[in-house]
Design a protein around this motif. Structure first.
Motif, PDB file in Angstrom:
ATOM      1  N   GLU A 357       0.972  -1.406  -0.008  1.00 15.05           N
ATOM      2  CA  GLU A 357      -0.056   0.085  -0.017  1.00 15.05           C
ATOM      3  C   GLU A 357       1.013   1.419  -0.090  1.00 15.05           C
ATOM      4  N   THR A 358       2.052   1.179   0.627  1.00 17.58           N
ATOM      5  CA  THR A 358       2.854   2.436   0.777  1.00 17.58           C
ATOM      6  C   THR A 358       3.708   2.667  -0.603  1.00 17.58           C
ATOM      7  N   MET A 359       4.445   1.183  -0.793  1.00 20.57           N
ATOM      8  CA  MET A 359       5.377   1.410  -1.827  1.00 20.57           C
ATOM      9  C   MET A 359       5.193   1.175  -3.071  1.00 20.57           C
ATOM     10  N   ASP A 360       4.324   0.426  -3.451  1.00 20.79           N
ATOM     11  CA  ASP A 360       3.726   0.323  -4.902  1.00 20.79           C
ATOM     12  C   ASP A 360       3.354   1.655  -5.565  1.00 20.79           C
ATOM     13  N   PRO A 361       2.459   2.592  -4.903  1.00 18.76           N
ATOM     14  CA  PRO A 361       2.389   3.719  -5.615  1.00 18.76           C
ATOM     15  C   PRO A 361       3.605   4.764  -5.795  1.00 18.76           C
ATOM     16  N   LEU A 362       4.536   4.419  -4.965  1.00 20.18           N
ATOM     17  CA  LEU A 362       6.011   5.098  -5.174  1.00 20.18           C
ATOM     18  C   LEU A 362       6.496   4.389  -6.271  1.00 20.18           C
ATOM     19  N   VAL A 363       6.552   3.286  -6.476  1.00 18.14           N
ATOM     20  CA  VAL A 363       7.147   2.686  -7.695  1.00 18.14           C
ATOM     21  C   VAL A 363       6.553   2.969  -8.869  1.00 18.14           C
ATOM     22  N   ASP A 364       5.210   3.012  -8.981  1.00 21.78           N
ATOM     23  CA  ASP A 364       4.376   3.530 -10.204  1.00 21.78           C
ATOM     24  C   ASP A 364       4.684   4.994 -10.399  1.00 21.78           C
TER      25      ASP A 364
END
Length: 806
Positions: A357-364
């Motif tokens: 929830e925290t990191m996947d949006p940052l990766v995108d």
């Protein structure tokens, strides 16, 4: 962005200002030294004193917030500045203090014996936490240029069971970071607990292979004294032996707890530092060079003091030998930031749900920023790419075109290996052979079509299966299942690329299915203990597989029929047959999971078979129109006797008398606009199949040349025998083939239950091309028109009469 980082660093320094080396600035880097003193004190005193060194780790997130961030940089050209000596003192004091501190602590808790057992175990956990600092210190030293310093680093790392880290970090991680070749780099969507086994075992194996290859370049064997693993073993085992000498089994346990905790935290660190960041795979077959945006960074002061600026990770990978106070903060616009310091992200990583929830949006966000031209990342995120990075182009092609095959190669990446077999590569000619695209397509697909539809039939497949050395039924079935999966995968790729039409693929899949079933039954028969009896047993295949119209997720329905009343031998043999077929259908690309069916009884007599189907309802008896014997054991004449029994059932007068009523029982489903779901609609696949089977029952002569004819062949034969008009036969045969094309294509490309209209545009384009249309919208319109006209043609059929002369 290739040459941006150096320019950006100087610009960043001018914007934020720089920091000068000084004693005052170096003092916080003595924090690890203070922690070592607290550890020694805790070993002497026990009780609540054991919590004092843990405070620095447990409250690290709070301390990060308290002390704030540091984005300023030192001038990296000041490597020889005398004021840097205080930073050297901070690091080397920690290096020098650790071995005696560890020996002292082990002596206190194992030899002096003033601590309770629970206190000893708590101290083991304390040592495990402190070991993360020692990992960083050892990591800094193994990056030094002089040999003696690197050996000191190995000795220090050996004290926590990680001497091999010297090779795996320098020669594996730094060389291969942010690629699937690096076991320590985590792909997007991979949780920590899924990542750990590969990271722990893979890092050791990768470092071993790297050392082996380096020795081979110098023509030295793995047993040569220059193999660094001799030193690693000496350091690791030496420290373990010391703990065992001091405390026996308890000492061994303490050392193992410390090392396990250290390795765990090391891998958590690797996980968070590169999660989801991927270097691009280039057309040359290599990966792009490492850039600052291929590592996560943080600027929290306290964690950087505790771990010697390791959070400035991008610059460390760019300049591995750069002294830790000179590591550069390259700015958030060039080097992506973690959502906090190590303490925060380590805790996040322990919960995959919170982490994603925290990191996947940052990766995108990272992907959109640094690689805006890449629209589809599914291949990079796939397990198949992690296992077979050299097959990236094929993986990307499959992920963009066939979600079903993509899922299979993610589950079983070894399937990709069968695309490198000569059997497959000889059929895949390069594009551009001819100037005319259509002629070029036909030329490239010709070899595959000839091979799969004419040269590689069931007899040839059975020969290929028989050549595989196996022992026992279990191994035979598993080998046959893997062989069938490889063939189904190859056929699927040929179809995806247009080398096979869906109808040709259905024929090839049916042949492979029949060969695998017969091969399985033969393996059981060979290993059956009883001697063969004079009477025979026939294996009867039903449905699409029998008619040569197999598609993925096909039902594997086989029934067994014997001469006379079944005896115990028949029941036991057929029970083994059925168990083997259940195993064959498990994890199969072609058969529906555990689909081997055929009623409760394992075997019936011919008389019992006739009685069962003569007394069953009409749909079950219609199913016999697509059934045939594919295997016999004992007397081979049982196949002919089964054929006569089958004809007797289908010629039953009661069944023929019920045909007019059955003809009125039509599907009542709706045709949804823009959809390819016509199975249950009037004029759809089931309607066409039912019409063909009713026609076959009404006129047994339609199946004289073929035991389990396709619907299209039934309509064409009916026209030849003047049972239906030429126009009706032409249209119904075309409709039957169209629905088989559509269903076969959807079965090969999509997961069961997935709607074609919801698939990505690239997948819909492959569906349309496979079905002979220019685009997906044209295909849906064409299918709707076919369904409407087919429904009308079926409604006007005269099953028992003759068509009007035309």
């Amino acid at each position: 962005m290739a040459d941006v980082s150096a320019t950006h660093s100087s610009a960043r320094a001018e914007t934020l200002g720089s920091v000068e080396p000084s004693i005052r600035h170096a003092l916080p880097y003595f924090t690890p030294v203070v922690i070592l003193l607290l550890v020694a004190n805790a070993a002497m005193r026990g009780s609540w004193w054991m919590a004092t060194p843990l405070v620095f780790f447990l409250l690290a997130d709070l301390l990060d917030k308290l002390f704030g961030t540091e984005e300023r940089n030192m001038d990296p050209t000041k490597r020889l500045d005398k004021r840097l000596v205080w930073y050297q003192v901070a690091m080397w004091t920690c290096v020098a203090m650790w071995p005696p501190t560890l020996v002292f602590v082990l002596w206190q808790i194992l030899v002096v014996g003033h601590l309770a057992t629970w206190e000893v175990l708590v101290m083991a956990l304390v040592l495990g936490n402190v070991a993360t600092i020692i990992l960083v210190v050892g990591h800094e030293v193994v990056h030094e240029r002089t040999v003696w310093q690197r050996r000191v680093g190995e000795f220090i790392l050996g004290s926590i069971g990680c001497a091999q880290y010297a090779s795996e970090h320098v020669y594996v991680h730094h060389a291969l970071v942010a690629t699937p070749h690096d076991p320590m780099s985590a792909r997007k969507g991979q949780g920590l607990w899924q990542y750990l086994p590969r990271a722990v075992a893979g890092s050791i194996l990768a470092s071993w292979r790297t050392v082996r290859d380096r020795l081979a370049l110098r023509r030295r064997s793995m047993w040569h004294y220059t193999n660094p693993f001799w030193r690693y073993a000496l350091f690791n085992v030496g420290w373990f032996a010391l703990a065992y000498w001091m405390g026996g089994a308890l000492g061994s346990l303490v050392f193992l707890i410390q090392c396990s905790f250290a390795v765990f935290l090391l891998r958590v660190g690797d996980y968070v530092e590169h999660y989801g960041l991927t270097r691009m795979y280039l057309p040359s077959g290599r990966f792009e060079r490492f850039r600052p945006w291929h590592s996560w960074n943080a600027v929290s002061k306290f964690s950087n003091w505790l771990y010697y600026n390791t959070q400035r990770h991008s610059d460390h990978h760019g300049k591995p030998t750069r002294f830790y106070p000179l590591l550069q903060n390259q700015g958030e616009d060039l080097a992506p930031r973690m959502p906090g310091g190590y303490a925060k992200v380590f805790n996040l990583a322990l919960s995959p749900k919170r982490w994603f929830e925290t990191m996947d949006p940052l990766v995108d966000e990272w992907r959109a920023r640094f690689y805006p031209k890449v629209q589809d990342w599914s291949a990079y995120d796939s397990a198949a790419f992690a296992a077979r990075p050299e097959a990236f182009n094929t993986i990307a092609e499959i992920h963009s075109s066939t979600p079903r095959l993509a899922k299979w190669i993610d589950r079983f990446p070894e399937l990709l290996d069968c695309l490198r077999l000569k059997e497959f590569t000889d059929l895949e000619l390069p594009s551009g052979l001819e100037a005319d695209p259509e002629f070029d397509r036909i030329a490239r697909s010709g070899l595959a079509r000839v091979y799969w539809t004419h040269e590689f039939g069931v007899p040839e497949m059975l020969e290929r299966i028989a050549d595989i050395p196996v022992e026992g039924v279990r191994e035979s079935v598993e080998v046959i299942r893997n062989w069938l999966n490889e063939k189904a995968f190859q056929i699927g790729v040929h179809t995806m690329r247009g080398s096979l039409t869906p109808l040709e693929a259905a024929k090839a899949l049916s042949n492979a299915a029949e060969a695998s079933i017969v091969g399985t039954l033969s393996a059981v028969e060979r290993n059956f203990a009883s001697h063969p009896a004079e009477d025979g047993v026939a294996a009867v295949l039903f449905g699409d597989l029998a008619a040569g119209e197999a598609a993925p997720n096909a039902e594997l329905r086989v029934e067994f029929v014997c001469d006379g009343e079944p005896v115990e031998r028949h029941r036991l043999l057929c029970r083994k047959f059925r168990d083997a077929l259940q195993t064959l259908s498990r994890d199969s690309m072609l058969f529906a999971s555990a689909s081997a069916s055929g009623g409760r009884n394992t075997v019936r007599s011919l008389a019992g078979f006739v009685e069962r189907y003569s007394g069953s309802d009409s749909p079950e008896r219609l199913g016999l129109t697509r059934s045939r014997c594919i295997f016999t054991t004992g007397d081979p004449g049982v196949a002919a006797r089964f054929g006569r029994a089958r004809s007797e059932i289908l010629a039953d007068r009661a069944l023929r008398d019920g045909l007019p009523e059955m003809q009125t029982e039509r599907p009542a489903g709706e045709i949804r606009p823009g959809s390819l779901s016509f199975d249950d609609a009037p004029g759809g696949l089931r309607d066409v199949e039912r019409a063909a089977r009713l026609l076959q029952v009404a006129h047994p002569s339609l199946a004289e040349e073929q035991e389990a004819p396709t619907a299209a062949s039934v309509f064409r034969t009916a026209c030849e025998q003047h049972l239906i008009s030429k126009d009706t036969a032409r249209h119904l045969a075309a409709a039957a083939e169209t629905w088989r094309k559509v269903n076969g294509t959807l079965g090969l490309l999509l997961e069961p239950g997935a709607a074609a209209e919801s698939a990505p545009a690239s997948v819909r384009a492959v569906i349309a091309r496979s079905c002979g249309e220019d685009d997906f919208d044209s295909l849906t319109v064409h299918c709707k028109e076919i369904a409407i006209r087919t429904a009308a043609e079926i409604g006007s059929l005269h099953l028992l009469g003759r068509p009007s002369p035309q």
